[in-house]
Write a protein that holds these residues in place. Structure first.
Motif, short mmCIF file in Angstrom:
data_model
loop_
_atom_site.label_atom_id
_atom_site.label_comp_id
_atom_site.label_asym_id
_atom_site.label_seq_id
_atom_site.Cartn_x
_atom_site.Cartn_y
_atom_site.Cartn_z
N ALA A 1 0.25 4.08 -11.14
CA ALA A 1 -0.54 2.90 -12.02
C ALA A 1 -0.42 1.49 -11.31
O ALA A 1 0.79 1.24 -10.76
CB ALA A 1 0.05 2.56 -13.60
N ASP A 2 -1.43 0.94 -11.09
CA ASP A 2 -1.35 -0.66 -10.54
C ASP A 2 -0.92 -0.74 -9.33
O ASP A 2 -0.73 -1.65 -8.56
CB ASP A 2 -0.90 -1.46 -11.48
CG ASP A 2 -1.44 -1.56 -12.74
OD1 ASP A 2 -2.63 -1.40 -12.87
OD2 ASP A 2 -0.64 -1.74 -13.93
N LYS A 3 -1.23 0.70 -8.59
CA LYS A 3 -0.66 0.45 -7.14
C LYS A 3 -2.01 0.64 -6.16
O LYS A 3 -3.08 1.25 -6.50
CB LYS A 3 0.02 1.58 -6.62
CG LYS A 3 1.58 1.68 -7.59
CD LYS A 3 2.50 2.59 -7.20
CE LYS A 3 3.73 2.33 -7.65
NZ LYS A 3 4.81 3.26 -7.65
N PHE B 1 -5.66 5.21 -13.08
CA PHE B 1 -4.34 4.54 -12.99
C PHE B 1 -4.41 3.58 -11.85
O PHE B 1 -3.69 2.48 -11.93
CB PHE B 1 -3.15 5.55 -12.75
CG PHE B 1 -3.17 6.53 -13.94
CD1 PHE B 1 -2.90 6.11 -15.45
CD2 PHE B 1 -3.79 7.77 -13.77
CE1 PHE B 1 -2.91 7.16 -16.37
CE2 PHE B 1 -3.60 8.67 -14.63
CZ PHE B 1 -3.22 8.54 -15.98
N ALA B 2 -4.68 3.85 -10.67
CA ALA B 2 -4.60 3.13 -9.61
C ALA B 2 -5.31 1.87 -9.39
O ALA B 2 -6.60 1.70 -10.11
CB ALA B 2 -5.05 3.86 -8.19
N ILE C 1 0.89 -1.24 0.01
CA ILE C 1 0.14 0.13 0.08
C ILE C 1 0.88 1.29 0.08
O ILE C 1 1.96 1.26 0.69
CB ILE C 1 -0.98 0.03 1.28
CG1 ILE C 1 -1.93 -1.30 1.24
CG2 ILE C 1 -1.72 1.42 1.50
CD1 ILE C 1 -2.89 -1.26 2.33
N VAL C 2 0.63 2.30 -0.70
CA VAL C 2 1.22 3.38 -0.81
C VAL C 2 0.36 4.55 -0.44
O VAL C 2 -0.82 4.67 -0.55
CB VAL C 2 1.48 3.58 -2.40
CG1 VAL C 2 2.02 5.19 -2.47
CG2 VAL C 2 2.19 2.68 -2.97
N TYR D 1 -12.52 2.80 -4.38
CA TYR D 1 -12.52 2.36 -5.50
C TYR D 1 -11.46 1.19 -5.93
O TYR D 1 -10.44 1.04 -5.27
CB TYR D 1 -11.94 3.58 -6.65
CG TYR D 1 -11.55 3.01 -8.17
CD1 TYR D 1 -12.64 2.65 -9.07
CD2 TYR D 1 -10.23 2.81 -8.41
CE1 TYR D 1 -12.33 2.16 -10.13
CE2 TYR D 1 -9.86 2.39 -9.83
CZ TYR D 1 -10.76 1.93 -10.57
OH TYR D 1 -10.68 1.52 -11.81
N LYS D 2 -12.06 0.30 -6.39
CA LYS D 2 -11.01 -0.94 -6.80
C LYS D 2 -11.49 -1.28 -8.19
O LYS D 2 -12.40 -1.60 -8.70
CB LYS D 2 -11.63 -2.21 -6.06
CG LYS D 2 -10.65 -3.34 -6.07
CD LYS D 2 -10.72 -4.46 -5.00
CE LYS D 2 -9.95 -5.56 -5.25
NZ LYS D 2 -10.03 -6.59 -4.29
#
Length: 174
Positions: free
Chosen positions: A120-122, A149-150, A14-15, A165-166
């Motif tokens: 992106a994708d994080k 992006f995430a 997780i960022v 959001y997922k």
């Protein structure tokens, strides 16, 4: 046998994104046209121009300045423009409104250069609690910038989040 403690948050990938990083760095102050009104009611152009020429502008040096009028008076647009004209060369930034509106404007400007693609994708947690009150606008802006992006967006702290959001394969989940 010794118990092994595992930090699942650290291992989760997780960022954390702290919106306080986009908050104005420096002093925030107000330039109030109320001080330039004749009898607290009207603005006389000639008097206003003369007063602006004798104003000590150095007190606004390198500060964020909100231009406003706290008196209940009708102020012509050019009056705000004249104040901005004097403030722009010396202030860090100038904005119309009160100090809260100025903070919102500055954070929005700072977020304009935010690169959502870097996430992106994080799995991103937008930090919710902090030392500084962040305006709601910033949370809306960052969500709009991250969503394309995430992998996921959450609100709160890594140990306790609210899912926002997922991204899923095929269809979107909310």
């Amino acid at each position: 046998m010794e118990a092994i403690i595992t930090n699942k948050v650290a291992e989760s990938g997780i960022v954390t994104l702290n919106l306080e990083e986009f908050y104005p760095k420096g002093e925030i102050t107000t330039f109030d046209l109320k001080e330039y009104l004749f009898m607290g009611l009207i603005l006389k152009e000639k008097d206003y121009r003369a007063a602006l020429q004798t104003t000590d502008w150095s007190k606004y040096q390198d500060k964020y300045v909100a231009i406003t009028c706290t008196a209940d008076a009708i102020i012509p647009m050019w009056a705000y423009m004249l104040a901005a004209n004097y403030l722009q060369p010396i202030a860090k930034d100038v904005s119309f409104g009160n100090e809260a509106q100025l903070v919102t404007n500055i954070i929005t400007k700072n977020l304009a250069s935010f690169d959502g693609e870097a996430y992106a994708d994080k799995r991103v947690v937008v930090k919710g609690c902090g030392e500084i009150a962040i305006p709601e606008t910033a949370y809306v802006e960052i969500t709009a910038k991250l969503r394309p992006f995430a992998k996921s967006i959450m609100y709160g702290e890594p140990c306790s989040t609210v899912p926002i959001y997922k991204k899923t394969s095929g269809k979107l989940r909310f």
